[in-house]
Design a protein around this motif. Structure first.
Motif, PDB file in Angstrom:
ATOM      1  N   ASP A   2       3.241   7.900   8.688  1.00 42.98           N
ATOM      2  CA  ASP A   2       2.788   7.352   7.114  1.00 42.98           C
ATOM      3  C   ASP A   2       3.477   6.129   6.628  1.00 42.98           C
ATOM      4  N   TRP A   3       4.518   6.010   7.055  1.00 39.53           N
ATOM      5  CA  TRP A   3       5.673   4.396   6.701  1.00 39.53           C
ATOM      6  C   TRP A   3       4.703   3.340   7.168  1.00 39.53           C
TER       7      TRP A   3
ATOM      8  N   GLN B 187       0.498  -1.685   0.824  1.00 39.92           N
ATOM      9  CA  GLN B 187      -0.296  -0.331   0.066  1.00 39.92           C
ATOM     10  C   GLN B 187       1.107   1.094   0.159  1.00 39.92           C
ATOM     11  N   PHE B 188       2.011   1.037   1.112  1.00 36.50           N
ATOM     12  CA  PHE B 188       2.679   2.205   0.666  1.00 36.50           C
ATOM     13  C   PHE B 188       3.371   2.242  -0.659  1.00 36.50           C
TER      14      PHE B 188
ATOM     15  N   LYS C 161       0.587   4.495  -2.924  1.00 38.42           N
ATOM     16  CA  LYS C 161       0.960   5.622  -2.281  1.00 38.42           C
ATOM     17  C   LYS C 161       1.929   6.255  -2.701  1.00 38.42           C
ATOM     18  N   THR C 162       2.949   5.875  -2.788  1.00 38.17           N
ATOM     19  CA  THR C 162       3.917   7.156  -1.841  1.00 38.17           C
ATOM     20  C   THR C 162       5.009   6.897  -3.727  1.00 38.17           C
ATOM     21  N   GLY C 163       4.617   5.632  -4.922  1.00 31.71           N
ATOM     22  CA  GLY C 163       5.814   5.064  -5.769  1.00 31.71           C
ATOM     23  C   GLY C 163       7.151   4.780  -5.677  1.00 31.71           C
ATOM     24  N   ILE C 164       7.791   4.340  -4.245  1.00 38.31           N
ATOM     25  CA  ILE C 164       8.817   4.272  -3.653  1.00 38.31           C
ATOM     26  C   ILE C 164       8.657   2.387  -3.503  1.00 38.31           C
ATOM     27  N   ARG C 165       9.642   2.210  -3.957  1.00 40.14           N
ATOM     28  CA  ARG C 165       9.525   0.552  -3.812  1.00 40.14           C
ATOM     29  C   ARG C 165      11.217   0.253  -3.069  1.00 40.14           C
ATOM     30  N   PHE C 166      10.407  -0.639  -2.408  1.00 40.83           N
ATOM     31  CA  PHE C 166      11.204  -1.921  -1.389  1.00 40.83           C
ATOM     32  C   PHE C 166      11.899  -3.006  -2.129  1.00 40.83           C
ATOM     33  N   ASN C 167      13.167  -3.503  -2.131  1.00 41.67           N
ATOM     34  CA  ASN C 167      13.694  -4.753  -2.860  1.00 41.67           C
ATOM     35  C   ASN C 167      12.968  -5.589  -1.240  1.00 41.67           C
ATOM     36  N   VAL C 168      12.228  -6.271  -2.600  1.00 43.62           N
ATOM     37  CA  VAL C 168      12.400  -7.664  -1.606  1.00 43.62           C
ATOM     38  C   VAL C 168      12.602  -9.467  -2.190  1.00 43.62           C
ATOM     39  N   ASN C 169      13.013  -9.135  -3.054  1.00 48.34           N
ATOM     40  CA  ASN C 169      13.492  -9.895  -3.989  1.00 48.34           C
ATOM     41  C   ASN C 169      14.854 -10.014  -4.058  1.00 48.34           C
ATOM     42  N   MET C 170      16.013 -10.202  -3.311  1.00 51.51           N
ATOM     43  CA  MET C 170      17.443  -9.909  -2.710  1.00 51.51           C
ATOM     44  C   MET C 170      18.105 -11.259  -3.457  1.00 51.51           C
TER      45      MET C 170
END
Length: 211
Positions: free
Chosen positions: A85-86, A6-7, A10-19
């Protein structure tokens, strides 16, 4: 609180979840070294570990990753995202910066706020730009669940963290001929299994062989 997905929406920020590799199973939030003027300057310096930057090669190889990290850099350095908001992170450990470094104090404050929003998670931030942490600490407090690691810029030369009391550990890369194997304490195939960098009670000097 909202989820990571959801974050991101909403923000366009991307987490790295497939390291992959030793980072398999560890989530990360990072920016791009290709957008960092300090990273670029170090790449041309003889003897600097940045001249052998794996993140540079990786970002150039994968267009989608490169674009995501570029967007992260743009957003995370522009304005402060409040703690409320995080998203809620469902993890034991979490890495800050795998493909880049701090660009300014705003980015550092955003990382502080992510940590504060997730006190149950142990975070670790790698940086060669501690001056931005120092700037952030003029108005903010360092989260108790954050380990800040000062990365040595030069191969075989451990950095001096004494001017920066907020630094918890140092990280230095050595050539095999410069350091006995018995002194190397990073090299595990799994950061998730090791977690040495994410604990303040473990070794203060992290040493790894040049790859």
């Amino acid at each position: 609180m909202i989820t990571m997905q959801q974050f991101e929406k909403k923000t366009g920020i991307r987490f790295n979840v497939n390291m992959s590799g030793k980072m398999e199973g560890v989530n990360c939030l990072s920016t791009s070294n290709l957008c960092n003027r300090f990273c670029e300057a170090r790449k041309s310096k003889e003897g600097c570990i940045c001249s052998k930057c794996f993140a540079d090669t990786t970002c150039k190889r994968y267009a989608a990753l490169n674009e995501n990290m570029r967007r992260n850099t743009e957003i995370l350095t522009a304005s402060v995202i409040p703690v409320k908001d995080w998203p809620l992170i469902n993890a034991a450990i979490f890495r800050l910066e795998s493909f880049g470094d701090l660009n300014n104090a705003i980015q550092c404050i955003n990382y502080f706020n992510l940590c504060k929003a997730n006190p149950h998670v142990r975070f670790a931030l790698w940086t060669k730009n501690p001056g931005f942490v120092k700037q952030a600490l003029q108005t903010e407090t360092k989260p108790a669940n954050l380990v800040i690691i000062l990365s040595s810029a030069m191969i075989d030369q451990p950095c001096d963290a004494t001017p920066f009391p907020f630094i918890d550990k140092t990280f230095t890369v050595y050539r095999k001929e410069s350091m006995p194997e018995s002194s190397i304490n990073c090299g595990s195939r799994s950061c998730l299994a090791c977690q040495r960098c994410y604990k303040k009670t473990t070794a203060k000097e992290i040493r790894e062989y040049l790859k």
